[in-house]
Motif scaffolding. Structure first.
Motif, mmCIF file in Angstrom:
data_model
loop_
_atom_site.group_PDB
_atom_site.id
_atom_site.type_symbol
_atom_site.label_atom_id
_atom_site.label_comp_id
_atom_site.label_asym_id
_atom_site.label_seq_id
_atom_site.Cartn_x
_atom_site.Cartn_y
_atom_site.Cartn_z
ATOM 1 N N ALA A 51 38.504 50.564 70.726
ATOM 2 C CA ALA A 51 37.974 51.666 69.927
ATOM 3 C C ALA A 51 38.267 53.027 70.564
ATOM 4 N N VAL A 52 38.257 53.072 71.899
ATOM 5 C CA VAL A 52 38.496 54.347 72.564
ATOM 6 C C VAL A 52 39.930 54.802 72.366
ATOM 7 N N THR A 53 40.855 53.911 72.634
ATOM 8 C CA THR A 53 42.264 54.293 72.499
ATOM 9 C C THR A 53 42.633 54.557 71.046
ATOM 10 N N LYS A 54 41.924 53.936 70.136
ATOM 11 C CA LYS A 54 42.176 54.171 68.708
ATOM 12 C C LYS A 54 41.468 55.426 68.197
ATOM 13 N N LYS A 55 40.715 56.058 69.104
ATOM 14 C CA LYS A 55 39.993 57.281 68.756
ATOM 15 C C LYS A 55 39.034 57.057 67.587
ATOM 16 N N ASP A 56 38.387 55.907 67.654
ATOM 17 C CA ASP A 56 37.397 55.565 66.635
ATOM 18 C C ASP A 56 36.271 56.603 66.652
ATOM 19 N N VAL A 110 41.061 58.054 58.800
ATOM 20 C CA VAL A 110 40.653 56.759 58.260
ATOM 21 C C VAL A 110 39.763 56.980 57.050
ATOM 22 N N SER A 111 39.648 55.919 56.234
ATOM 23 C CA SER A 111 38.809 56.020 55.044
ATOM 24 C C SER A 111 37.339 56.020 55.440
ATOM 25 N N GLY A 112 36.496 56.420 54.521
ATOM 26 C CA GLY A 112 35.063 56.487 54.793
ATOM 27 C C GLY A 112 34.610 57.944 54.871
#
Length: 235
Positions: A197-202, A127-129
């Motif tokens: 957020a967890v499943t998206k591996k944030d 992801v960006s950032g």
């Protein structure tokens, strides 16, 4: 009377006198023995020789029943306060360890709880950032590189995330108390994340769970990432 007859008669008289003296002596000895035996028997029967009941005042020396106050020394039942030393029931605060292992985020934890090592699971670093610049090195346990990147790019992160990654770096270096100091600077209402957020591996969510796992001594998989809208926090 012939001289031989007189001499024989005198000899018999002498022998008779000797026998009489011996007889009398034996009688005297017998009498003395009898008297002595009678006196001894009388003494034995009475239980003590005359005057032997007790010497004057011998029943007990003055106060001999017990030394003055000898029934018990003053307070001898127990030393003053001997039932327990002052506070001996427990040391001050002994009911609990007063946070002696108070490394958990909730102000302390049971000493029997398991310690958890810091580690990051694989996250979505595409992801960006700038968060991946800290997350990647921490995932590889390259603590020094993560710190260098935070020093260089940290101002591009939110205040919450700067403190979060600094706490994670401190745990990477195994400086738990320092990590707690950084983590505790973030208000609780800032710990909200995007949905799933967890499943998206944030990365922020996974870093938050990793930090909480060590500080609270809990498995990462039991720590949720609360969903919500994060309120503004002055930078």
């Amino acid at each position: 009377m012939s001289p031989e007859t007189v001499s024989s008669s005198d000899g018999r008289d002498v022998r008779r006198r000797r026998r009489a003296i011996l007889y009398v002596s034996c009688l005297v000895v017998i009498v003395l023995v009898a008297v002595g035996a009678g006196w001894y028997a009388s003494s034995a029967t009475s239980g003590a020789a005359p005057g032997a009941d007790a010497a004057p005042g011998a029943d007990a020396a003055p106060g001999a029943g017990a030394a003055p106050g000898a029934d018990a020394a003053p307070g001898a039942g127990a030393a003053p306060g001997a039932g327990a030393a002052p506070g001996a029931g427990s040391a001050p605060g002994a009911g609990g360890d007063s946070g002696s292992r108070g490394d958990s985020g909730n102000g302390g934890s049971n000493q029997d709880e398991e310690d958890y090592e810091f580690y990051l699971p694989e996250g979505d670093t595409g992801v960006s950032g700038q968060a991946h610049l800290m997350y990647g090195p921490l995932y590889e346990h390259e603590c020094g590189r993560a710190q260098e990147n935070l020093n260089t790019y940290g101002q591009q992160l939110t205040r919450r995330d700067r403190l979060l990654y600094q706490a994670a770096i401190e745990l990477c270096f195994e400086r738990r108390q320092s990590a707690r100091n950084f983590y505790s600077q973030v208000p609780s209402d800032q710990w909200v994340f995007q949905e799933n957020a967890v499943t998206k591996k944030d990365m922020q969510c996974l870093t938050y769970r990793a930090v909480r796992s060590v500080l609270d001594r809990q498995p990462q998989e039991t720590i949720p990432c609360p969903v919500g809208i994060r309120p503004e926090w002055e930078e």
